[in-house]
Design a protein around this motif. Structure first.
Motif, short mmCIF file in Angstrom:
data_model
loop_
_atom_site.label_atom_id
_atom_site.label_comp_id
_atom_site.label_asym_id
_atom_site.label_seq_id
_atom_site.Cartn_x
_atom_site.Cartn_y
_atom_site.Cartn_z
N ALA A 160 7.61 4.32 -11.03
CA ALA A 160 8.19 4.29 -9.69
C ALA A 160 7.16 3.75 -8.71
CB ALA A 160 8.65 5.69 -9.27
N LYS A 161 7.65 3.25 -7.59
CA LYS A 161 6.74 2.84 -6.52
C LYS A 161 7.27 3.39 -5.21
CE LYS A 161 8.68 -1.77 -5.77
NZ LYS A 161 8.37 -3.20 -5.63
N ARG A 162 6.34 3.58 -4.27
CA ARG A 162 6.71 4.16 -2.99
C ARG A 162 6.13 3.35 -1.85
NH1 ARG A 162 4.82 9.65 -4.04
NH2 ARG A 162 3.16 9.19 -5.47
N ASP A 163 6.72 3.55 -0.66
CA ASP A 163 6.21 2.87 0.53
C ASP A 163 5.10 3.70 1.17
OD1 ASP A 163 7.50 4.90 1.98
OD2 ASP A 163 9.14 3.60 2.63
N LYS A 164 4.58 3.21 2.28
CA LYS A 164 3.45 3.89 2.95
C LYS A 164 3.83 5.27 3.47
CE LYS A 164 4.20 1.51 7.37
NZ LYS A 164 4.74 2.59 8.13
N ASP A 165 5.13 5.53 3.63
CA ASP A 165 5.60 6.84 4.10
C ASP A 165 5.87 7.81 2.95
OD1 ASP A 165 5.54 6.06 6.81
OD2 ASP A 165 7.50 5.10 6.60
N GLY A 166 5.68 7.33 1.72
CA GLY A 166 5.88 8.19 0.56
C GLY A 166 7.29 8.16 -0.01
N ASN A 167 8.16 7.30 0.52
CA ASN A 167 9.52 7.20 0.03
C ASN A 167 9.57 6.32 -1.21
OD1 ASN A 167 10.66 8.67 2.28
ND2 ASN A 167 10.30 6.83 3.49
N ILE A 168 10.33 6.72 -2.20
CA ILE A 168 10.50 5.92 -3.41
C ILE A 168 11.31 4.68 -3.06
CG2 ILE A 168 11.49 5.86 -5.73
CD1 ILE A 168 9.00 7.65 -5.48
N THR A 169 10.76 3.51 -3.36
CA THR A 169 11.42 2.25 -3.02
C THR A 169 11.89 1.47 -4.24
OG1 THR A 169 9.31 1.09 -3.00
CG2 THR A 169 10.10 1.98 -0.89
N GLY A 170 11.43 1.86 -5.42
CA GLY A 170 11.84 1.16 -6.63
C GLY A 170 11.46 1.93 -7.87
N VAL A 171 12.08 1.55 -8.97
CA VAL A 171 11.77 2.17 -10.26
C VAL A 171 11.61 1.09 -11.31
CG1 VAL A 171 12.92 4.36 -9.75
CG2 VAL A 171 14.22 2.54 -10.83
N LEU A 172 10.86 1.42 -12.33
CA LEU A 172 10.65 0.53 -13.47
C LEU A 172 11.39 1.12 -14.66
CD1 LEU A 172 9.19 -1.97 -14.59
CD2 LEU A 172 7.29 -0.45 -15.19
N LEU A 173 12.27 0.32 -15.25
CA LEU A 173 13.03 0.78 -16.40
C LEU A 173 12.35 0.36 -17.68
CD1 LEU A 173 16.62 -0.18 -15.19
CD2 LEU A 173 15.44 2.01 -14.95
N GLU A 174 12.47 1.19 -18.70
CA GLU A 174 11.92 0.88 -20.01
C GLU A 174 12.43 -0.48 -20.47
OE1 GLU A 174 11.01 3.83 -23.55
OE2 GLU A 174 13.15 3.43 -23.36
N GLY A 175 11.52 -1.34 -20.89
CA GLY A 175 11.86 -2.67 -21.34
C GLY A 175 11.79 -3.74 -20.25
N ASN A 176 11.67 -3.34 -18.99
CA ASN A 176 11.56 -4.29 -17.88
C ASN A 176 10.09 -4.50 -17.52
OD1 ASN A 176 14.34 -4.05 -17.78
ND2 ASN A 176 14.43 -3.78 -15.58
N VAL A 177 9.80 -5.63 -16.89
CA VAL A 177 8.47 -5.88 -16.38
C VAL A 177 8.44 -5.81 -14.86
CG1 VAL A 177 7.67 -7.23 -18.35
CG2 VAL A 177 8.79 -8.39 -16.46
#
Length: 75
Positions: free
Chosen positions: A10-27
């Motif tokens: 997962a990745k988050r913005d500067k405020d700590g909100n989750i902005t995206g996820v990485l799925l198994e098999g994806n780059v």
């Protein structure tokens, strides 16, 4: 056993909100909005949550801390 795509990052913005996820098999990460739609369709192993003012995603409650999106996100 589930056929749903597994979230491995997962990745988050500067405020700590989750902005995206990485799925198994994806780059590449997908947006949290896309993941929300995929969760509603049963494609990814996430829970789509909707409140009056917001839409967001969560991992399934299982008592494990390490597989929560906040724990997966890099700082």
């Amino acid at each position: 056993m589930t056929n749903k795509r597994k979230v491995i990052g997962a990745k988050r913005d500067k405020d700590g909100n989750i902005t995206g996820v990485l799925l198994e098999g994806n780059v590449n990460f997908i947006s949290s909005e896309k993941a929300h739609e995929m969760a509603k369709k049963g494609i990814v192993d996430l829970v789509a949550v909707e409140t009056k003012n917001n839409k967001y995603i969560r991992t399934r409650p299982d008592g494990e801390k390490g597989n929560n999106l906040d724990e997966m996100a890099d700082d």
